[in-house]
Motif scaffolding. Structure first.
Motif, PDB file in Angstrom:
ATOM      1  N   LEU A 130      32.783  48.850 100.119  1.00  0.00           N
ATOM      2  CA  LEU A 130      33.099  49.789  99.029  1.00  0.00           C
ATOM      3  C   LEU A 130      32.356  49.444  97.742  1.00  0.00           C
ATOM      4  N   LYS A 131      31.638  48.304  97.758  1.00  0.00           N
ATOM      5  CA  LYS A 131      30.860  47.866  96.577  1.00  0.00           C
ATOM      6  C   LYS A 131      31.729  47.805  95.310  1.00  0.00           C
ATOM      7  N   ILE A 132      32.911  47.225  95.479  1.00  0.00           N
ATOM      8  CA  ILE A 132      33.780  47.047  94.301  1.00  0.00           C
ATOM      9  C   ILE A 132      33.368  45.742  93.622  1.00  0.00           C
ATOM     10  N   LEU A 133      32.684  45.869  92.494  1.00  0.00           N
ATOM     11  CA  LEU A 133      32.119  44.687  91.826  1.00  0.00           C
ATOM     12  C   LEU A 133      33.189  43.890  91.090  1.00  0.00           C
ATOM     13  N   LEU A 134      33.198  42.581  91.336  1.00  0.00           N
ATOM     14  CA  LEU A 134      34.161  41.725  90.630  1.00  0.00           C
ATOM     15  C   LEU A 134      33.887  41.725  89.126  1.00  0.00           C
ATOM     16  N   LYS A 135      32.604  41.852  88.740  1.00  0.00           N
ATOM     17  CA  LYS A 135      32.305  41.834  87.301  1.00  0.00           C
ATOM     18  C   LYS A 135      32.865  43.081  86.608  1.00  0.00           C
ATOM     19  N   ASP A 136      32.961  44.202  87.355  1.00  0.00           N
ATOM     20  CA  ASP A 136      33.578  45.394  86.764  1.00  0.00           C
ATOM     21  C   ASP A 136      35.083  45.195  86.582  1.00  0.00           C
ATOM     22  N   ILE A 137      35.714  44.577  87.587  1.00  0.00           N
ATOM     23  CA  ILE A 137      37.162  44.298  87.465  1.00  0.00           C
ATOM     24  C   ILE A 137      37.389  43.359  86.289  1.00  0.00           C
ATOM     25  N   ARG A 138      36.499  42.358  86.176  1.00  0.00           N
ATOM     26  CA  ARG A 138      36.633  41.413  85.050  1.00  0.00           C
ATOM     27  C   ARG A 138      36.569  42.153  83.709  1.00  0.00           C
ATOM     28  N   ASN A 139      35.575  43.011  83.567  1.00  0.00           N
ATOM     29  CA  ASN A 139      35.437  43.771  82.318  1.00  0.00           C
ATOM     30  C   ASN A 139      36.629  44.673  82.072  1.00  0.00           C
ATOM     31  N   ASP A 140      37.013  45.430  83.102  1.00  0.00           N
ATOM     32  CA  ASP A 140      38.062  46.433  82.917  1.00  0.00           C
ATOM     33  C   ASP A 140      39.419  45.796  82.626  1.00  0.00           C
ATOM     34  N   TYR A 141      39.680  44.628  83.216  1.00  0.00           N
ATOM     35  CA  TYR A 141      40.979  43.974  83.000  1.00  0.00           C
ATOM     36  C   TYR A 141      40.888  42.791  82.031  1.00  0.00           C
ATOM     37  N   LYS A 142      39.733  42.653  81.388  1.00  0.00           N
ATOM     38  CA  LYS A 142      39.516  41.568  80.421  1.00  0.00           C
ATOM     39  C   LYS A 142      39.928  40.208  80.993  1.00  0.00           C
ATOM     40  N   LEU A 143      39.418  39.911  82.179  1.00  0.00           N
ATOM     41  CA  LEU A 143      39.726  38.630  82.823  1.00  0.00           C
ATOM     42  C   LEU A 143      38.740  37.580  82.329  1.00  0.00           C
ATOM     43  N   LYS A 144      39.128  36.314  82.410  1.00  0.00           N
ATOM     44  CA  LYS A 144      38.267  35.256  81.879  1.00  0.00           C
ATOM     45  C   LYS A 144      37.009  35.038  82.721  1.00  0.00           C
ATOM     46  N   SER A 145      37.081  35.360  84.021  1.00  0.00           N
ATOM     47  CA  SER A 145      35.896  35.165  84.865  1.00  0.00           C
ATOM     48  C   SER A 145      35.975  36.089  86.085  1.00  0.00           C
ATOM     49  N   THR A 146      34.904  36.085  86.896  1.00  0.00           N
ATOM     50  CA  THR A 146      34.926  36.859  88.150  1.00  0.00           C
ATOM     51  C   THR A 146      35.340  35.971  89.328  1.00  0.00           C
ATOM     52  N   PHE A 147      35.592  34.687  89.055  1.00  0.00           N
ATOM     53  CA  PHE A 147      35.869  33.707  90.113  1.00  0.00           C
ATOM     54  C   PHE A 147      37.397  33.629  90.321  1.00  0.00           C
ATOM     55  N   THR A 152      44.555  34.534  90.220  1.00  0.00           N
ATOM     56  CA  THR A 152      44.389  33.114  89.905  1.00  0.00           C
ATOM     57  C   THR A 152      42.906  32.840  89.793  1.00  0.00           C
ATOM     58  N   GLY A 153      42.461  32.446  88.602  1.00  0.00           N
ATOM     59  CA  GLY A 153      41.020  32.337  88.400  1.00  0.00           C
ATOM     60  C   GLY A 153      40.542  30.957  88.020  1.00  0.00           C
ATOM     61  N   LYS A 154      39.242  30.776  88.203  1.00  0.00           N
ATOM     62  CA  LYS A 154      38.575  29.535  87.799  1.00  0.00           C
ATOM     63  C   LYS A 154      37.499  29.865  86.768  1.00  0.00           C
ATOM     64  N   GLY A 155      37.392  29.013  85.734  1.00  0.00           N
ATOM     65  CA  GLY A 155      36.314  29.148  84.752  1.00  0.00           C
ATOM     66  C   GLY A 155      36.558  30.189  83.677  1.00  0.00           C
TER      67      GLY A 155
END
Ligand SMILES: [Zn+2]
Ligand SMILES: [Zn+2]
Length: 386
Positions: A306-323, A337-340
């Motif tokens: 589905l090409k759901i990019l983690l970097k888009d989720i990070r941006n949209d949900y203002k997460l600290k990282s994509t990891f 639960t994230g790292k970095g």
């Protein structure tokens, strides 16, 4: 080599017009405050005011001079006299140790003081005073390192930051050419709040004087950095679209126990599923199969097909990282639960600080995070490009 030629051009321009050292940089300071008046207090060095190359007046140390805008004129008030000058003026001084204090208002009754090294040019522009600090590039680098990396790190870490900052400074020399200066003092270029007072930072800057990072083609690198990579940095093309040979993913165990190594965020399940359905048109029966989501090593997509990019989720949900990983924490909520912390490309600051504490040199640290690069003296580079 375009950049280098450009730098040479600007250097010659400034040397010939202002008769200064070639290694000065012109920085627009306090531009966001629209300053209409300020006081300048020479703290060290013999300062004089010049107009069109002619000396107008010598200034006394510890004797503030006031400047105020009056249409296209600048009003100058010293202890002895007041006068009005049309257009720009320069404050120049002799000797290596020369610096001054500026007192300005950011709002009525809210005064701020900053200290700057070397020279200043003052111009009346658009009903305010434009201030351009013309400062030795090494003093500027030390000021930026202090403003951008705090004051409690190891000497070797400050050397790394000084080299990164110098590399950026030299690649930014044409960023504001149309504005009549080289760099601004904000995040747009690099944050600079004036004179550095930290002896470790000054020592690190002098100890690496002139050193910059170049790639295999002798071009200055884009020395990207972030707070914490969570154990693995990111290929440039995973964060953006460009493949950059020196910005490759590396495994980093140095940052794993640091302040920004872990984070957690709860997001309502309904909200996240609605987001996936709307943005990626994920079908209801399929959506449950996406959770739990794990990434032992860094992934690019939440779901490859589905090409759901983690970097888009990070941006949209203002997460600290994509990891991050996602688990069901209750019937109606998901736990991320994230790292970095940060984009993860290039140098990991917390990892670099740990490396410095463990005794690695600045060269070891730079070569660990940036691949296929060299640390060279930029003046030698300029000579080669002539
Ligand atoms: Zn800028
Ligand atoms: Zn790291």
């Amino acid at each position: 080599m375009n950049l280098l030629r450009h730098f040479l051009f600007i250097s010659i321009l400034f040397v010939s017009t202002l008769n200064l050292f070639p290694r000065n940089i012109s920085v627009n300071i306090l531009g966001e405050y629209k300053i209409t008046k300020f006081a300048l207090n020479p703290l060290a060095g013999n300062y004089s005011i010049y107009k069109d190359g002619n000396k107008l007046i010598d200034l006394e140390t510890f004797s503030p001079v006031k400047f105020a805008i009056n249409e296209n004129y600048i009003d100058v008030i010293t202890k002895e006299k007041s006068f009005r000058i049309e257009g720009e003026i320069n404050l120049l001084a002799t000797g290596f140790r020369k610096y001054f204090e500026i007192e300005f208002e950011i709002a009525p009754n809210n005064k701020q003081i900053r200290v700057y090294d070397d020279f200043i040019k003052i111009l009346p522009i658009n009903s305010s005073l434009q201030l351009i600090n013309i400062v030795n590039i090494e003093k500027y680098v030390a000021g930026v390192v202090e403003a951008e990396s705090g004051i409690n790190a190891e000497l070797e870490y400050y050397k790394v930051q000084a080299i990164i900052c110098r590399t950026y400074s030299i690649s930014f020399l044409n960023k504001h050419l149309k504005d009549g200066y080289q760099v601004c003092d904000r995040v747009h270029c690099q944050v600079y709040k004036g004179r550095c007072n930290n002896s470790n930072i000054l020592q690190a800057t002098i100890g690496t004087s002139g050193q910059v990072i170049v790639d295999n083609n002798n071009n200055l690198i884009d020395a990207l950095f972030h707070s914490n990579c969570g154990g693995e940095t990111v290929h440039s093309e995973s964060a953006w679209s460009d493949y950059i040979p020196y910005l490759r993913a590396v495994k980093d165990s140095f940052c794993l126990s640091e302040r920004n190594s872990k984070w957690e965020k709860k997001i309502p399940k309904e909200d996240f599923f609605k987001y996936l359905k709307t943005k990626y048109l994920v079908d209801d029966p399929f959506i449950d199969s996406l959770i739990p989501f794990y990434q032992e090593n860094r992934k690019i997509f939440l779901n490859d097909s589905l090409k759901i990019l983690l970097k888009d989720i990070r941006n949209d949900y203002k997460l600290k990282s994509t990891f991050f990983e996602i688990k069901n924490s209750s019937n109606d909520s998901l736990t991320f639960t994230g790292k970095g912390y940060g984009h993860g490309v290039g140098l990991c600051q917390e990892g670099a600080m740990v490396m410095a504490k463990k005794g690695y040199t600045y060269k070891n640290i730079i070569e660990f995070y940036y691949l296929n690069i060299q640390i060279v003296n930029f003046e030698e580079l300029l000579n080669k490009s002539k």
